[in-house]
Scaffold this motif. Structure first.
Motif, PDB file in Angstrom:
ATOM      1  N   PHE A   1       0.773  -1.234   0.191  1.00 49.15           N
ATOM      2  CA  PHE A   1      -0.137  -0.069  -0.078  1.00 49.15           C
ATOM      3  C   PHE A   1       0.850   1.227   0.032  1.00 49.15           C
ATOM      4  CE2 PHE A   1      -2.106   3.304   2.650  1.00 49.15           C
ATOM      5  CZ  PHE A   1      -3.128   3.774   1.775  1.00 49.15           C
ATOM      6  N   MET A   2       1.911   1.386   0.837  1.00 54.64           N
ATOM      7  CA  MET A   2       2.827   2.668   0.921  1.00 54.64           C
ATOM      8  C   MET A   2       3.596   2.781  -0.175  1.00 54.64           C
ATOM      9  SD  MET A   2       3.566   2.550   5.225  1.00 54.64           S
ATOM     10  CE  MET A   2       3.763   4.218   5.039  1.00 54.64           C
ATOM     11  N   ILE A   3       4.142   1.830  -0.807  1.00 54.33           N
ATOM     12  CA  ILE A   3       5.158   1.831  -2.174  1.00 54.33           C
ATOM     13  C   ILE A   3       4.606   1.785  -3.448  1.00 54.33           C
ATOM     14  CG2 ILE A   3       6.740   0.297  -0.710  1.00 54.33           C
ATOM     15  CD1 ILE A   3       6.689  -1.952  -2.674  1.00 54.33           C
ATOM     16  N   TYR A   4       3.372   1.556  -3.422  1.00 55.51           N
ATOM     17  CA  TYR A   4       2.909   1.399  -4.821  1.00 55.51           C
ATOM     18  C   TYR A   4       2.717   2.739  -5.497  1.00 55.51           C
ATOM     19  CZ  TYR A   4       1.503  -3.424  -5.805  1.00 55.51           C
ATOM     20  OH  TYR A   4       1.625  -4.795  -6.104  1.00 55.51           O
ATOM     21  N   PHE A   5       2.509   3.658  -4.816  1.00 56.09           N
ATOM     22  CA  PHE A   5       2.476   5.099  -5.580  1.00 56.09           C
ATOM     23  C   PHE A   5       3.787   5.305  -6.213  1.00 56.09           C
ATOM     24  CE2 PHE A   5       3.134   9.587  -5.549  1.00 56.09           C
ATOM     25  CZ  PHE A   5       2.357  10.189  -6.365  1.00 56.09           C
ATOM     26  N   PHE A   6       4.948   5.068  -5.506  1.00 60.12           N
ATOM     27  CA  PHE A   6       6.088   5.224  -6.194  1.00 60.12           C
ATOM     28  C   PHE A   6       6.540   4.367  -7.093  1.00 60.12           C
ATOM     29  CE2 PHE A   6       6.068   7.218  -1.838  1.00 60.12           C
ATOM     30  CZ  PHE A   6       6.404   8.416  -2.121  1.00 60.12           C
TER      31      PHE A   6
ATOM     32  N   ILE B   1       2.051  10.677 -15.986  1.00 60.91           N
ATOM     33  CA  ILE B   1       1.787   9.304 -16.385  1.00 60.91           C
ATOM     34  C   ILE B   1       1.829   8.531 -15.280  1.00 60.91           C
ATOM     35  CG2 ILE B   1       2.533   7.302 -17.425  1.00 60.91           C
ATOM     36  CD1 ILE B   1       3.748   9.037 -19.769  1.00 60.91           C
ATOM     37  N   GLY B   2       2.892   8.871 -14.288  1.00 63.42           N
ATOM     38  CA  GLY B   2       2.999   8.076 -13.101  1.00 63.42           C
ATOM     39  C   GLY B   2       2.159   8.447 -11.827  1.00 63.42           C
ATOM     40  N   VAL B   3       1.797   9.451 -11.897  1.00 63.64           N
ATOM     41  CA  VAL B   3       0.702   9.892 -10.567  1.00 63.64           C
ATOM     42  C   VAL B   3      -0.461   9.080 -10.827  1.00 63.64           C
ATOM     43  CG1 VAL B   3      -0.466  11.707  -9.434  1.00 63.64           C
ATOM     44  CG2 VAL B   3       1.874  11.914 -10.018  1.00 63.64           C
ATOM     45  N   PRO B   4      -1.107   9.129 -12.033  1.00 60.36           N
ATOM     46  CA  PRO B   4      -2.558   8.518 -11.999  1.00 60.36           C
ATOM     47  C   PRO B   4      -2.210   6.851 -11.776  1.00 60.36           C
ATOM     48  CG  PRO B   4      -2.457  10.111 -13.581  1.00 60.36           C
ATOM     49  CD  PRO B   4      -1.201  10.057 -12.966  1.00 60.36           C
TER      50      PRO B   4
ATOM     51  N   GLN C   1      -3.957   4.561  -8.969  1.00 61.39           N
ATOM     52  CA  GLN C   1      -4.640   3.613  -9.124  1.00 61.39           C
ATOM     53  C   GLN C   1      -4.168   2.445  -8.329  1.00 61.39           C
ATOM     54  OE1 GLN C   1      -4.752   2.513 -13.373  1.00 61.39           O
ATOM     55  NE2 GLN C   1      -5.899   0.660 -12.826  1.00 61.39           N
ATOM     56  N   SER C   2      -2.974   2.375  -8.295  1.00 64.52           N
ATOM     57  CA  SER C   2      -2.436   0.983  -7.500  1.00 64.52           C
ATOM     58  C   SER C   2      -2.929   1.155  -6.157  1.00 64.52           C
ATOM     59  CB  SER C   2      -0.850   0.758  -7.988  1.00 64.52           C
ATOM     60  OG  SER C   2      -0.607   0.608  -9.233  1.00 64.52           O
ATOM     61  N   VAL C   3      -2.533   2.349  -5.650  1.00 64.70           N
ATOM     62  CA  VAL C   3      -2.654   2.783  -4.092  1.00 64.70           C
ATOM     63  C   VAL C   3      -4.170   2.556  -3.617  1.00 64.70           C
ATOM     64  CG1 VAL C   3      -2.952   4.440  -2.271  1.00 64.70           C
ATOM     65  CG2 VAL C   3      -0.759   4.412  -3.773  1.00 64.70           C
ATOM     66  N   LEU C   4      -5.006   2.684  -4.487  1.00 59.96           N
ATOM     67  CA  LEU C   4      -6.390   2.594  -4.358  1.00 59.96           C
ATOM     68  C   LEU C   4      -6.975   1.003  -4.310  1.00 59.96           C
ATOM     69  CD1 LEU C   4      -7.923   5.668  -6.620  1.00 59.96           C
ATOM     70  CD2 LEU C   4      -7.970   5.483  -4.107  1.00 59.96           C
TER      71      LEU C   4
ATOM     72  N   GLY D   1     -10.330   2.610 -12.096  1.00 64.78           N
ATOM     73  CA  GLY D   1     -10.010   1.591 -10.609  1.00 64.78           C
ATOM     74  C   GLY D   1     -10.504   2.062  -9.618  1.00 64.78           C
ATOM     75  N   LEU D   2     -10.693   3.699  -9.429  1.00 62.05           N
ATOM     76  CA  LEU D   2     -11.347   4.251  -8.211  1.00 62.05           C
ATOM     77  C   LEU D   2     -12.631   3.759  -7.995  1.00 62.05           C
ATOM     78  CD1 LEU D   2     -11.449   6.101  -6.165  1.00 62.05           C
ATOM     79  CD2 LEU D   2     -12.085   7.942  -7.797  1.00 62.05           C
TER      80      LEU D   2
END
Length: 451
Positions: free
Chosen positions: A61-66, A240-243, A247-250, A390-391
């Motif tokens: 959960f914590m690393i997926y945004f990065f 590109i990376g933030v969405p 999505q992965s975090v959500l 995804g949201l």
């Protein structure tokens, strides 16, 4: 190893040859993670096994945004490479590595400060949380090398080199297994030993990837003294990376909600879910490999503005991925009992693990279709709409389903059903977006203007 140009030649051959090392890499990673879990389950106990499973969800959960930022930089780099713009390639490589250091520091600090609070928020039982806190505090010390390895791997794969990361992961995996055996069995260090083994193996992989980038004579050569954050490149990576990361975090957030509901059913179901996730990895990892191959293939061909290869690449990726998913899923269902017994001798854990498999795996091909479509769209730089899908579907509907249905009846089958239901909804929405007639042409034109 030389870079690989994927803008010409046999599409199927390039997809397969590129994805095979990623597939082997992912399967090997899953294998040594599975061995890690099996050692913990066999030599430390069910409480420790449940703790490791819970911690893995929190870490992801914590690393997926990065990781999403890493994907964004890889796509930008593949598009620049497809356009043959060496200056942009240089700037992207050095911006990416700058981001890896920053991301690792942020993750380590935030993780160490907040992980215990998150563990308590998701109803981690008292007889598990002590193990979990010990494990996660040591694990988060590996965040800087983890980000260096992930982003460095993204650079190599964007250049068409998927073999080198396999070799480095292999070395790190072997070290992880050896250290697991030494720390857990010989020195009786328990979950701390498992976390320390992972941290040290991650450090080895980061060192190897840095040596590769620094010593290379290819266009992606890294010069440590020239690491800078280029504002224009950073902006494109973030677009590109933030969405992708969100999505992965959500999705991971929805899985944490799932974990919080699973925790209500007690230790046996918790341990069964931990084991299921390890088994699931052997079907999930090939999907991820093919989706990644599709992303890099599409990225290079978008950069080269080759629309026909984009369409053919998507079609071939889908056929290969669905076929492989059905085959592997069938084998898992047939041999589920001996597979589960490799992790635990507890009959209740095996029973619930079998239920997880039989409810979820038969429909995993739908998830495979989603991932290929998502990979194609990600390679084209189209990440915002998939994030919204995804949201709504993977996060909103799954959480809503669990809250409403668990309020009506406390039955573990409600949890099982949450996965295939959300995959079906996601597939409908993603397919509808993909087949909008204008997005490929529009994306190609945008590549001309921005690359």
């Amino acid at each position: 190893m030389a870079v690989t140009q994927m803008t010409k030649g046999s599409i199927s051959k390039q997809l397969i040859l590129f994805s095979i090392p990623i597939l082997i890499s992912n399967l090997f990673q899953q294998l040594y993670n599975t061995v890690d879990t099996a050692i913990v389950g066999r030599f430390v106990g069910a409480n420790a096994l449940a703790a490791v499973g819970t911690c893995n969800l929190v870490v992801v959960f914590m690393i997926y945004f990065f990781i999403g930022l890493s994907n964004g930089s890889s796509i930008v780099l593949s598009q620049c490479f497809g356009e043959n713009d060496e200056e942009k390639v240089f700037k992207t490589v050095h911006t990416t590595m700058g981001l890896s250091f920053i991301s690792g520091i942020v993750l380590m600090i935030v993780g160490l400060l907040s992980a215990e609070t998150i563990l308590k928020m998701i109803n981690t039982p008292d007889d598990v949380i002590g193990y979990a806190v010990t494990y996660i505090r040591v694990y988060f010390l590996s965040m800087i090398p983890m980000m260096i390895y992930n982003m460095g791997t993204g650079i190599l794969r964007a250049m068409g080199d998927s073999k080198t990361p396999l070799y480095y992961l292999g070395a790190a995996g072997i070290l992880n297994i050896i250290l697991d055996l030494v720390f857990i069995i010989v020195f009786n260090m328990g979950v701390m030993g498992a976390a320390l083994a992972t941290t040290l193996s991650q450090t080895l992989s980061a060192i190897l990837i840095l040596i590769k980038l620094i010593s290379s004579n290819e266009v992606y050569k890294l010069n440590i003294s020239k690491i800078r954050i280029d504002k224009d490149i950073l902006k494109r990576i973030l677009v590109i990376g933030v969405p992708t990361g969100l999505q992965s975090v959500l999705i991971c957030f929805s899985n944490i909600i799932v974990q919080s509901k699973v925790n209500l059913f007690g230790l046996d179901v918790m341990a069964a879910l931990t084991v299921y996730y390890k088994v699931e990895g052997f079907i999930y990892m090939p999907i991820e490999a093919l989706a990644m191959a599709a992303s890099n293939f599409i990225g290079q061909n978008i950069g080269a503005r080759n629309v026909e290869r984009v369409k053919k690449g998507k079609s071939l990726s889908m056929k290969i991925c669905v076929g492989m998913t059905v085959l592997i899923g069938g084998l898992i269902m047939i041999f589920k009992t001996p597979i589960l017994h490799a992790f635990t001798t507890d009959s209740e854990v095996v029973k619930y693990g079998s239920q997880f498999i039989m409810f979820i795996v038969p429909l995993y091909f739908i998830y495979a279709m989603n991932q290929i479509l998502s990979g194609v769209l990600r390679g084209a730089g189209k990440t915002f709409v998939p994030m919204l899908i995804g949201l709504v579907c993977m996060c909103g509907f799954r959480v809503g389903w669990l809250v409403v249905m668990m309020g009506i009846v406390k039955d573990v089958r409600i949890i099982y059903a949450s996965y295939p239901l959300t995959w079906i909804l996601t597939n409908i929405a993603m397919t509808a977006y993909y087949y909008k007639s204008s997005w490929i042409k529009k994306t190609t034109l945008e590549a001309v203007e921005t690359v």
